[in-house]
Enzyme design. Sequence first.
Site, PDB file in Angstrom:
ATOM      1  N   LYS A  87       0.846  -1.202   0.000  1.00  0.00           N
ATOM      2  CA  LYS A  87       0.000   0.000   0.000  1.00  0.00           C
ATOM      3  C   LYS A  87       0.875   1.243   0.000  1.00  0.00           C
ATOM      4  O   LYS A  87       1.743   1.423   0.859  1.00  0.00           O
ATOM      5  CB  LYS A  87      -0.840  -0.001   1.285  1.00  0.00           C
ATOM      6  CG  LYS A  87      -2.313  -0.141   1.034  1.00  0.00           C
ATOM      7  CD  LYS A  87      -3.024  -0.262   2.347  1.00  0.00           C
ATOM      8  CE  LYS A  87      -4.307   0.498   2.321  1.00  0.00           C
ATOM      9  NZ  LYS A  87      -5.019   0.373   3.589  1.00  0.00           N
TER      10      LYS A  87
HETATM   11  C1  E4P Z   1      -8.012   0.816   3.920  1.00  0.00           C
HETATM   12  O1  E4P Z   1      -7.354  -0.142   4.190  1.00  0.00           O
HETATM   13  C2  E4P Z   1      -8.002   2.059   4.695  1.00  0.00           C
HETATM   14  O2  E4P Z   1      -6.765   2.257   5.272  1.00  0.00           O
HETATM   15  C3  E4P Z   1      -9.080   2.035   5.731  1.00  0.00           C
HETATM   16  O3  E4P Z   1     -10.263   1.521   5.161  1.00  0.00           O
HETATM   17  C4  E4P Z   1      -9.309   3.410   6.338  1.00  0.00           C
HETATM   18  O4  E4P Z   1     -10.441   3.361   7.142  1.00  0.00           O
HETATM   19  P1  E4P Z   1     -10.800   4.509   8.217  1.00  0.00           P
HETATM   20  O5  E4P Z   1     -11.120   5.743   7.484  1.00  0.00           O
HETATM   21  O6  E4P Z   1     -11.994   3.953   8.935  1.00  0.00           O
HETATM   22  O7  E4P Z   1      -9.599   4.650   9.093  1.00  0.00           O
END
Ligand code: E4P
Length: 220
Positions: A87
Site C-alpha cells: 500500500k
Molecule cells: C483501507 O485499508 C483504509 O486504510 C481504511 O479503510 C481506512 O479506514 P478509516 O477511514 O476507517 O480509518
Amino acid sequence: MKFFIDTANIEQIKEAKSLGILDGVTTNPSLVSKEGIVGRDNLLKHYIEICNIVQGDVSAEVISTDFNGMITEAEELAALDPNIVVKIPIIKDGLKAIKYLTDKGIKTNCTLVFSTGQALLAAKAGATYVSPFVGRLDDVSSDGIELVYNIAEIYRYYGFDTQLLAASIRSTQHIIQCAQAGADVVTSPLSAILGLLKHPLTDSGIKKFLEDYNNTVGKK
Ligand code: E4P
C-alpha cells in the site's frame, strides 16, 4: 464484487474467513498499531500470519514517504508472501513508486485517495488497486459514494485494469452503495459485513418455521 476485511485482528480475520466469502485483507498503520504489535520483526511476522490464514491479497502499507524508502520497504514486504500487496499513498513519490513496482511485478494498492484525479493517476501508473476513502469523505460533508461512482465510470470508459477497492467503510449500507456504484472490491470492518445478514423478517420467519415444525412434525 470481492469482499475484503479491513483489520489486522487475527480473530476477526478468522471469523470472516469462516463465513466462506472472504477474498482478502487490508491493513494500515493505525489498524496494526491497534493490535499492540511492537517492533518491525513482529509486524512482518503478523503479516505472514495473516497471509497463512487468507487465500487472497493482503495489503501492507509502507511508512516511508520518499521514493527510495518506499521501494526498500515494498521489496521487503513483497518478499514475505506472494499475496502481499504494497500500500502506497498517492503523493508524488508514491506515484513514482507505484510505476516502478508495477514494472517489477509487485502488486500495489494506491491509498489515501480522495479525488478522481488521484485515482486516474494511480491507474495510469498501473496500481493493482485504488483505495478511495468513502467514510473519511462523508466525515467532512463530502460524498464518498459519489467518488466511487465517478472513479468506476472513468475506469470503465478507458478500460483500466486497476481494481476499484472502496475503503474507509463505516456501515453495512456503505457496502451496498459501493456495490451499486461499481466497486470491484469493498474492504469493511467485520461488523459491517455481518450487518448484511440481518433482516428482522428472516429472524421472525425462522422462529415461525421452528414453532410450526415443533408443534406438528417434531412432536414426541
Ligand atoms: C483501507 O485499508 C483504509 O486504510 C481504511 O479503510 C481506512 O479506514 P478509516 O477511514 O476507517 O480509518
